[in-house]
Scaffold this active site. Structure first.
Site, PDB file in Angstrom:
ATOM      1  N   CYS A  34     -22.575 -19.800  11.410  1.00  0.00           N
ATOM      2  CA  CYS A  34     -21.448 -20.519  12.016  1.00  0.00           C
ATOM      3  C   CYS A  34     -20.264 -20.502  11.056  1.00  0.00           C
ATOM      4  O   CYS A  34     -20.343 -19.970   9.947  1.00  0.00           O
ATOM      5  CB  CYS A  34     -21.839 -21.957  12.349  1.00  0.00           C
ATOM      6  SG  CYS A  34     -22.153 -22.973  10.892  1.00  0.00           S
ATOM      7  N   CYS A  37     -20.818 -21.817   7.557  1.00  0.00           N
ATOM      8  CA  CYS A  37     -21.468 -20.857   6.643  1.00  0.00           C
ATOM      9  C   CYS A  37     -20.437 -19.934   6.009  1.00  0.00           C
ATOM     10  O   CYS A  37     -20.419 -19.739   4.790  1.00  0.00           O
ATOM     11  CB  CYS A  37     -22.499 -20.018   7.401  1.00  0.00           C
ATOM     12  SG  CYS A  37     -23.877 -20.915   8.077  1.00  0.00           S
ATOM     13  N   ASP A 460      14.270   4.174  13.723  1.00  0.00           N
ATOM     14  CA  ASP A 460      14.971   5.249  13.024  1.00  0.00           C
ATOM     15  C   ASP A 460      15.087   6.418  14.000  1.00  0.00           C
ATOM     16  O   ASP A 460      14.143   6.701  14.745  1.00  0.00           O
ATOM     17  CB  ASP A 460      14.193   5.654  11.782  1.00  0.00           C
ATOM     18  CG  ASP A 460      14.896   6.750  11.015  1.00  0.00           C
ATOM     19  OD1 ASP A 460      16.026   6.532  10.572  1.00  0.00           O
ATOM     20  OD2 ASP A 460      14.301   7.838  10.864  1.00  0.00           O
ATOM     21  N   ASP A 664       9.371   7.123   9.801  1.00  0.00           N
ATOM     22  CA  ASP A 664       8.368   8.101   9.393  1.00  0.00           C
ATOM     23  C   ASP A 664       8.643   8.757   8.041  1.00  0.00           C
ATOM     24  O   ASP A 664       7.811   9.491   7.528  1.00  0.00           O
ATOM     25  CB  ASP A 664       8.240   9.204  10.451  1.00  0.00           C
ATOM     26  CG  ASP A 664       9.444  10.148  10.442  1.00  0.00           C
ATOM     27  OD1 ASP A 664      10.549   9.694  10.090  1.00  0.00           O
ATOM     28  OD2 ASP A 664       9.274  11.330  10.790  1.00  0.00           O
ATOM     29  N   ASP A 668      12.450   5.705   4.753  1.00  0.00           N
ATOM     30  CA  ASP A 668      12.214   4.568   5.644  1.00  0.00           C
ATOM     31  C   ASP A 668      11.329   3.505   4.994  1.00  0.00           C
ATOM     32  O   ASP A 668      11.233   2.384   5.506  1.00  0.00           O
ATOM     33  CB  ASP A 668      11.532   5.030   6.943  1.00  0.00           C
ATOM     34  CG  ASP A 668      12.404   5.951   7.766  1.00  0.00           C
ATOM     35  OD1 ASP A 668      13.639   5.797   7.702  1.00  0.00           O
ATOM     36  OD2 ASP A 668      11.866   6.830   8.461  1.00  0.00           O
TER      37      ASP A 668
END
Length: 777
Positions: A34, A37, A460, A664, A668
């Site tokens: 649970c 724990c 971009d 990418d 960036d």
């Protein structure tokens, strides 16, 4: 400006000031049942010297630990977990080459544990089915007259013992271990509740006279004990099945890997296990086969199905020099490739690792549940004791002990915090796994939650909205010049050049199938004119191709027809190449970075989700405006220098916006890191992907649509789960304590409490599994 070091969060050891960089390790934890724990294991690890940070995921049964290697090692981490009363499972899989073997071994172990759990449940329910009617003989007076009550009670005792000692043994062992380590969990509540009912029944069986002398009926509750354990185990069985489904995406990824590879060794083709493949090996792949591991094609060409990595359904054409990835499927031709990566370095293994890390991370939304569950079990035990005392004091003397005991057991059983601990991690496991199967790799749960909060998407232009590489859009020839005859000459010159514009023309010539049957023409006397173009002799003709300055330097002028065409191309923001043969201008080539086919539709979908889409580019205003208009964007930033991209993100954030940046390239990376959420295109650079919270395996804006829609649905599911869990306990505990009894005479049976507790966990898991029906955009 305050330059002081940040203060570490409470309970978190400070980072070492010096020494080796911290390492991160994932431990497979056994014995957690649970939220209490997982919280206890997490605290035990965080208190361990040398541990920088620790996060424990109940649903995945894993602990992700960041530690200082000069202060503690794996053995020390394992010891810390075991001292807390839990176990660390260590797969015996072979070391390096096949990293996924350990995951398969862990999956097998969990399957075996699920089988054992099912067998324990079958024993419990089989005996409970017998115990229940025997406990109700008082409903049939004719049978009661023939059976001795003491004998019946001893029979029920014998039938109940296997349920306790075999089916429910784990609950009592776990509760005892928790007591030894001064902690409490769900198992504590179950053990105390069923144990109290059983011990009361045992006393009534062995010494009924004691009860009778004190005016109490020696009632037994063996049916309660056996049925509660059976119902809780039923919940556990259903829970384990649902948990298996939450990690189905990871299992599917692991199952994709090939088992063998056809390797060329000593001139012979040999089938070897994947574990024996090494970098530098040459591997043959036939149509219909899986690619064994990552590499570069040396010979042949084919179309490969990479949908399991990118989510893209269309096959991808591959030829000499192209990269191939393990677990992808060869659809058509045969090829030979050189192995570049194996084991932990393959794309598939990295994806599995990234998804596992994301599933093991903790979302900020979970903090409230963590705080509650940390104190939940002790509070529930005190409430149960208070309930017992109150009913024992105020109830009718003839009914007070059974009433107090029933309420005591019901409160303990219904309050088990399983649903609270499963609410967030199960939804995250399903969401991140589903994202991975569709090419959206979510780095951690925080990124998932941030995506939910985003209201502005900053794109971009180059490589994101557009394809990121120049492409020939127009090829205009002068009067009397045939394009099929001219293209091979120009391609022969540009094939010797390394300029991106030259590569675009060579690709265009290939697409037009303009090469002679004998093969491409050869250029001689090649000369590169720096910043202007190139020239060579091809098939006896002097060929020049470049910018207008190159033609002017060679005394070549444009005809009025070509002059007018060049003006039109420039007005459309095209880059224009001018071509001449034998001192005469013969053609214009319009080149542009074209918009991806899916960009406009994806941007429209983002806008329909209520998001503002903004474009950013280093191009001039005219070009930026044209691209923005083409894809339906109304706000854009033009002529933005790479160093200024992050400041544009800040500018939007200063407006009170939550910004997702999509890019990418290396330039960036600062903007991706500065944004509230960074999304990196998978075709981009490693630097960009390291700075991003989400990586899109496809260089396609549809992935952004999927990522944001999936995150919204996942966080919505988490909130629903937390609502169910909190409301369930808020309403369930007072009813179990007997709140309705004075008004209705109705008291919640411990067996109904056990059924409700099991149902709460299953409902949370089932709600999380609904995410699997999420429709990818």
């Amino acid at each position: 400006m305050d330059t002081s070091a940040p203060t570490p969060a409470a309970g978190t050891p400070p980072r070492p000031a010096a020494g080796p960089a911290p390492r991160t390790e994932t431990l497979n934890i056994e014995g957690m049942t649970c939220a209490s724990c997982s919280n206890f294991v997490e605290k035990a690890l965080r208190r361990t010297p040398g541990v920088v940070q620790a996060t424990v995921n109940l649903a995945a049964e894993k602990a992700t630990v960041e530690y200082a290697p000069d202060q503690i090692d794996h053995a020390g981490l394992k010891a810390a977990v075991e001292q807390a009363g839990y176990r660390v499972f260590e797969p015996q899989a072979p070391a390096a080459p096949n990293v996924l073997a350990a995951d398969e071994e862990l999956a097998e172990r969990k399957a075996q544990a699920c089988h054992d759990l099912k067998r324990r449940f079958q024993v419990a329910v089989g005996l409970a089915v017998v115990i229940m009617p025997l406990s109700m003989l008082m409903l049939w007076p004719a049978l009661m007259a023939r059976i001795s009550m003491p004998l019946l009670n001893y029979g029920l005792l014998l039938l109940t013992l296997p349920v306790l000692l075999y089916s429910g043994r784990e609950f009592y062992v776990s509760a005892w271990n928790g007591l030894r380590h001064r902690t409490a969990s769900m198992d504590t509540l179950i053990a105390v509740g069923t144990g109290a009912a059983f011990l009361y029944s045992l006393a009534a069986t062995v010494a009924p006279g004691f009860f009778q002398r004190h005016g109490l009926a020696p009632d037994v509750y063996y049916d309660t004990t056996a049925t509660i354990i059976a119902l809780i185990l039923l919940g556990k069985v259903l829970e384990s099945r649902a948990k298996a489904k939450t990690s189905a995406a990871i299992k599917a990824l692991i199952g994709l890997q090939a088992k063998t590879a056809r390797v060329v060794r000593n001139g012979q083709e040999v089938d070897v296990p994947l574990e024996q493949v090494r970098p530098g090996d040459e591997v043959l792949v036939r149509p219909g086969e899986k690619v064994a591991t990552d590499g570069i094609i040396l010979e042949g060409r084919s179309a490969l199905d990479e949908s399991m990595l990118t989510g893209e359904s269309l096959p991808v054409d591959k030829s000499v020099g192209d990269a191939v990835f393990g677990a992808t499927i060869n659809k058509t031709g045969a090829f030979r490739f050189r192995v570049s990566q194996v084991g932990t370095n393959t794309v598939l293994a990295q994806i599995v690792k990234l998804v596992e890390d994301a599933q093991g991370s903790r979302a900020p939304i979970q903090r409230l549940a963590d705080k509650v569950s940390a104190v939940f079990v002790p509070v529930v035990i005190m409430l149960a004791l208070a309930t017992f005392v109150v009913w024992f004091d105020v109830a009718d003397p003839a009914r007070r002990l059974p009433l107090a005991l029933t309420s005591f057991v019901s409160v303990l059983i219904i309050a088990c915090p399983c649903a609270l601990g499963l609410a967030t991690p199960t939804a995250i496991m399903v969401g991140t796994g589903l994202g991975a199967s569709h090419g959206v790799l979510i780095r951690n749960a925080e990124a998932l939650e941030k995506a939910y909060q985003v209201d502005t998407v900053l794109l971009d232009k180059t490589g994101t909205i557009t394809k990121g590489e120049p492409e020939v859009t127009e090829f205009i020839t002068a009067a009397g010049t045939e394009a099929p005859a001219l293209l091979p000459l120009l391609a022969a010159v540009e094939r010797r050049s390394e300029h991106p514009l030259a590569a675009a023309l060579v690709r265009y010539a290939g697409q037009q199938q303009s090469e002679a049957p004998t093969g491409p023409a050869e250029a001689t006397d090649f000369v590169a004119h720096q910043g202007r173009g190139a020239g060579a002799t091809v098939a006896g003709q002097t060929v020049l191709i470049g910018n207008r300055r190159l033609l002017e330097e060679n005394g070549i002028t444009l005809s009025s027809e070509l002059e007018q065409a060049a003006t039109g191309l420039l007005a459309q923001a095209r880059t224009v190449l001018y071509a001449a043969t034998n001192g005469r201008a013969v053609a214009l080539v319009g080149v542009a970075d074209t918009v991806r086919d899916t960009s406009a539709a994806a941007i429209h979908q983002l806008q329909s989700q209520g998001l503002e889409v903004v474009m950013m580019t280093g191009d001039n205003y005219q070009t930026a405006e044209k691209v923005a208009r083409q894809v339906g964007i109304t706000r854009f930033f033009a002529e933005v220098l790479p160093a200024d991209k992050a400041s544009k993100v800040q500018e939007l954030q200063a407006e009170g916006r939550t910004v997702a940046m999509v890019g990418d390239g290396i330039n960036d990376a600062p903007a991706l890191a500065r944004a509230d959420l960074g999304l990196a295109m998978g075709g981009g650079t490693d630097v960009a992907m390291e700075a991003a919270g989400i990586t899109l395996m496809r260089s396609d804006l549809q992935g952004v649509v999927t990522a944001i829609a999936l995150s919204r649905q996942t966080v919505r599911t988490i909130r629903q789960n937390l609502f169910f869990a909190f409301v369930y306990n808020t309403l369930g505990i007072p009813i179990a304590a007997g709140l309705l009894y004075p008004f209705t005479g109705w008291l919640l049976s411990p067996m109904l409490a056990a059924a409700a507790m099991a149902l709460s966990s299953v409902s949370v898991l089932t709600n999380s599994l609904r995410l699997r029906g999420f429709k990818v955009q």
